[in-house]
Write an enzyme that holds these catalytic residues in place. Structure first.
Site, PDB file in Angstrom:
ATOM      1  N   GLU A  28       0.731  -1.356  -0.017  1.00  0.00           N
ATOM      2  CA  GLU A  28       0.095  -0.198   0.002  1.00  0.00           C
ATOM      3  C   GLU A  28       0.869   1.411   0.099  1.00  0.00           C
ATOM      4  OE1 GLU A  28      -4.169  -1.272   2.124  1.00  0.00           O
ATOM      5  OE2 GLU A  28      -2.357  -0.932   3.509  1.00  0.00           O
ATOM      6  N   CYS A  71       3.565   8.450   1.105  1.00  0.00           N
ATOM      7  CA  CYS A  71       4.011   7.680   1.999  1.00  0.00           C
ATOM      8  C   CYS A  71       4.084   6.270   1.349  1.00  0.00           C
ATOM      9  CB  CYS A  71       3.264   7.163   3.310  1.00  0.00           C
ATOM     10  SG  CYS A  71       3.730   5.700   4.448  1.00  0.00           S
ATOM     11  N   CYS A  97       6.484  -7.245   6.432  1.00  0.00           N
ATOM     12  CA  CYS A  97       7.788  -6.659   7.146  1.00  0.00           C
ATOM     13  C   CYS A  97       8.131  -7.508   8.216  1.00  0.00           C
ATOM     14  CB  CYS A  97       7.149  -5.173   8.064  1.00  0.00           C
ATOM     15  SG  CYS A  97       8.707  -4.457   9.174  1.00  0.00           S
ATOM     16  N   CYS A 115       6.868  -5.833  15.122  1.00  0.00           N
ATOM     17  CA  CYS A 115       6.365  -5.040  16.100  1.00  0.00           C
ATOM     18  C   CYS A 115       5.205  -5.390  16.630  1.00  0.00           C
ATOM     19  CB  CYS A 115       6.772  -3.525  15.916  1.00  0.00           C
ATOM     20  SG  CYS A 115       8.435  -3.039  15.672  1.00  0.00           S
ATOM     21  N   CYS A 151       2.022  -3.006  15.332  1.00  0.00           N
ATOM     22  CA  CYS A 151       1.761  -2.545  13.944  1.00  0.00           C
ATOM     23  C   CYS A 151       1.272  -3.683  13.245  1.00  0.00           C
ATOM     24  CB  CYS A 151       3.178  -2.189  13.414  1.00  0.00           C
ATOM     25  SG  CYS A 151       3.535  -2.010  11.769  1.00  0.00           S
ATOM     26  N   CYS A 194      -0.036   5.528  10.540  1.00  0.00           N
ATOM     27  CA  CYS A 194       1.054   4.948  10.848  1.00  0.00           C
ATOM     28  C   CYS A 194       0.632   3.837  11.693  1.00  0.00           C
ATOM     29  CB  CYS A 194       1.546   5.806  11.729  1.00  0.00           C
ATOM     30  SG  CYS A 194       3.217   6.467  11.179  1.00  0.00           S
TER      31      CYS A 194
END
Length: 367
Positions: A106, A119, A126, A130, A133, A357
């Site tokens: 995205e 962004c 990923c 974390c 997230c 975020c």
């Protein structure tokens, strides 16, 4: 769910080679290999990076007989738009892209009265794991190529040039590598993309390096490598906790490089580039928003070339964590400011479309 850190992406088939993967010298060589005069590389580059077109009908300076061959070999389609969602009256646009192998990423375009920020993602998924997230919880599918990263920016530039975003025709001025992925874990492709984004036309898009921010959870050797590149981009460190005990949990890479090591690398970066480092800190209710932690953070950052971006935690499905109370957020800001540290609370653009975020999960329309 990914249970551990993944620094090396799984080996997958690579996307087709694209003009944006190559330096100008490499483009000339590629054009010559196709039996065309090397100067055609500049013409092709001008169409892609300046005129923002891949339509052969617009390329009247190229021989009709050569257009299809050059486009097939040097401008293959890399991203297919699956879905676009907008909010803020159309000035925030999140696009879900399908890559050639079905991987999903995205990007988010945010138009403000005085600037346009994009962004972009640098990995599909990923590997940094974390827990707060959405992207980190999905695990790592693969690294993106330089051209796949650049194409996100070019797509946004096209939308603005064609007046598809409210506010009249415009230009992208800021790029943040804060979409999906850990940029410094895909180092070579990300540096290539930064060079294509900042190189003057027709070599690249000609966006100022000072408008580019590269984010990292704290891959210390890669931060030092980035400092030596001679690219005055802003480094953003996703810190989220000032103490090792909590950061080990929130940002698992901290088990490899501790807070002190990460900040020391950040100060070396600032000293080399003369660029102010941005410290990203997601405020999580009753987890990392205590005043004593603000004090500890303030003492660590005092007197440094640094700015703190406080991010009210954006909700992700199934997460037990939520944003701090407004009074706790205000107290955190006051404590940081008492140490003379510059701080702002980030505008959570795109939250309602899961475009803010930590929310990018690249769910399919059915997902």
């Amino acid at each position: 769910m990914s249970a551990e850190l993944t620094f090396v992406a799984p080996r997958r088939a690579k996307p087709a080679r694209h003009l944006a993967d190559l330096t100008m010298a490499e483009r000339r060589a590629a054009v010559a290999e196709l039996g065309e005069k090397p100067f055609r590389a500049e013409q092709l580059s001008r169409h892609y990076f300046e005129r923002l077109t891949t339509d052969p009908a617009h390329m009247t300076d190229l021989p009709a007989s050569a257009r299809e061959r050059l486009l097939t070999h040097l401008m293959p389609g890399l991203l297919t738009s699956v879905r676009e969602i907008t909010c803020d009256g159309g000035t925030t646009r999140k696009t879900l892209w399908r890559l050639f192998d079905g991987a999903l990423v995205e990007s988010v375009l945010m138009r403000y009265p005085d600037r346009v920020t994009m962004c972009v993602s640098s990995q599909a998924g990923c590997g940094m794991n974390c827990p707060f997230c959405a992207t980190g919880q999905a695990g790592l599918t693969r690294n993106m190529s330089t051209a796949e990263i650049v194409e996100q920016v070019v797509a946004g530039a096209r939308a603005l040039a064609r007046d598809e975003v409210p506010g009249g025709p415009g230009r992208v001025g800021n790029i943040v590598f804060m979409g999906m992925g850990e940029p410094l874990a895909n180092y070579k492709a990300v540096i290539g993309a930064v060079r294509r984004i900042t190189d003057p036309a027709p070599e690249g898009l000609g966006i100022s390096a000072r408008g580019v921010t590269v984010s990292t959870v704290g891959l210390v050797p890669a931060i030092d490598k980035l400092a030596a590149e001679g690219l005055p981009v802003t480094l953003a460190v996703s810190l989220h906790a000032p103490d090792d005990e909590l950061r080990d949990t929130l940002v698992p890479v901290n088990t490899r490089w501790k807070v002190g090591e990460v900040l020391a690398a950040a100060w070396r970066y600032a000293a080399t580039t003369k660029r102010r480092v941005s410290i990203e800190y997601a405020l999580i209710k009753d987890i990392n928003d205590h005043e004593w932690r603000a004090d500890l953070l303030g003492r660590l950052l005092k007197g440094r070339l640094v700015h703190v971006n406080l991010i009210p935690l954006n909700p992700t499905p199934g997460s037990k964590w939520t944003a701090s109370r407004p009074e706790d957020e205000r107290a955190f800001v006051r404590r940081l400011e008492s140490h003379g540290v510059a701080v702002t609370v980030r505008d959570t653009r795109g939250r309602e479309i899961d475009g803010a975020c930590g929310q990018l999960a690249a769910a399919t329309p059915e997902g």
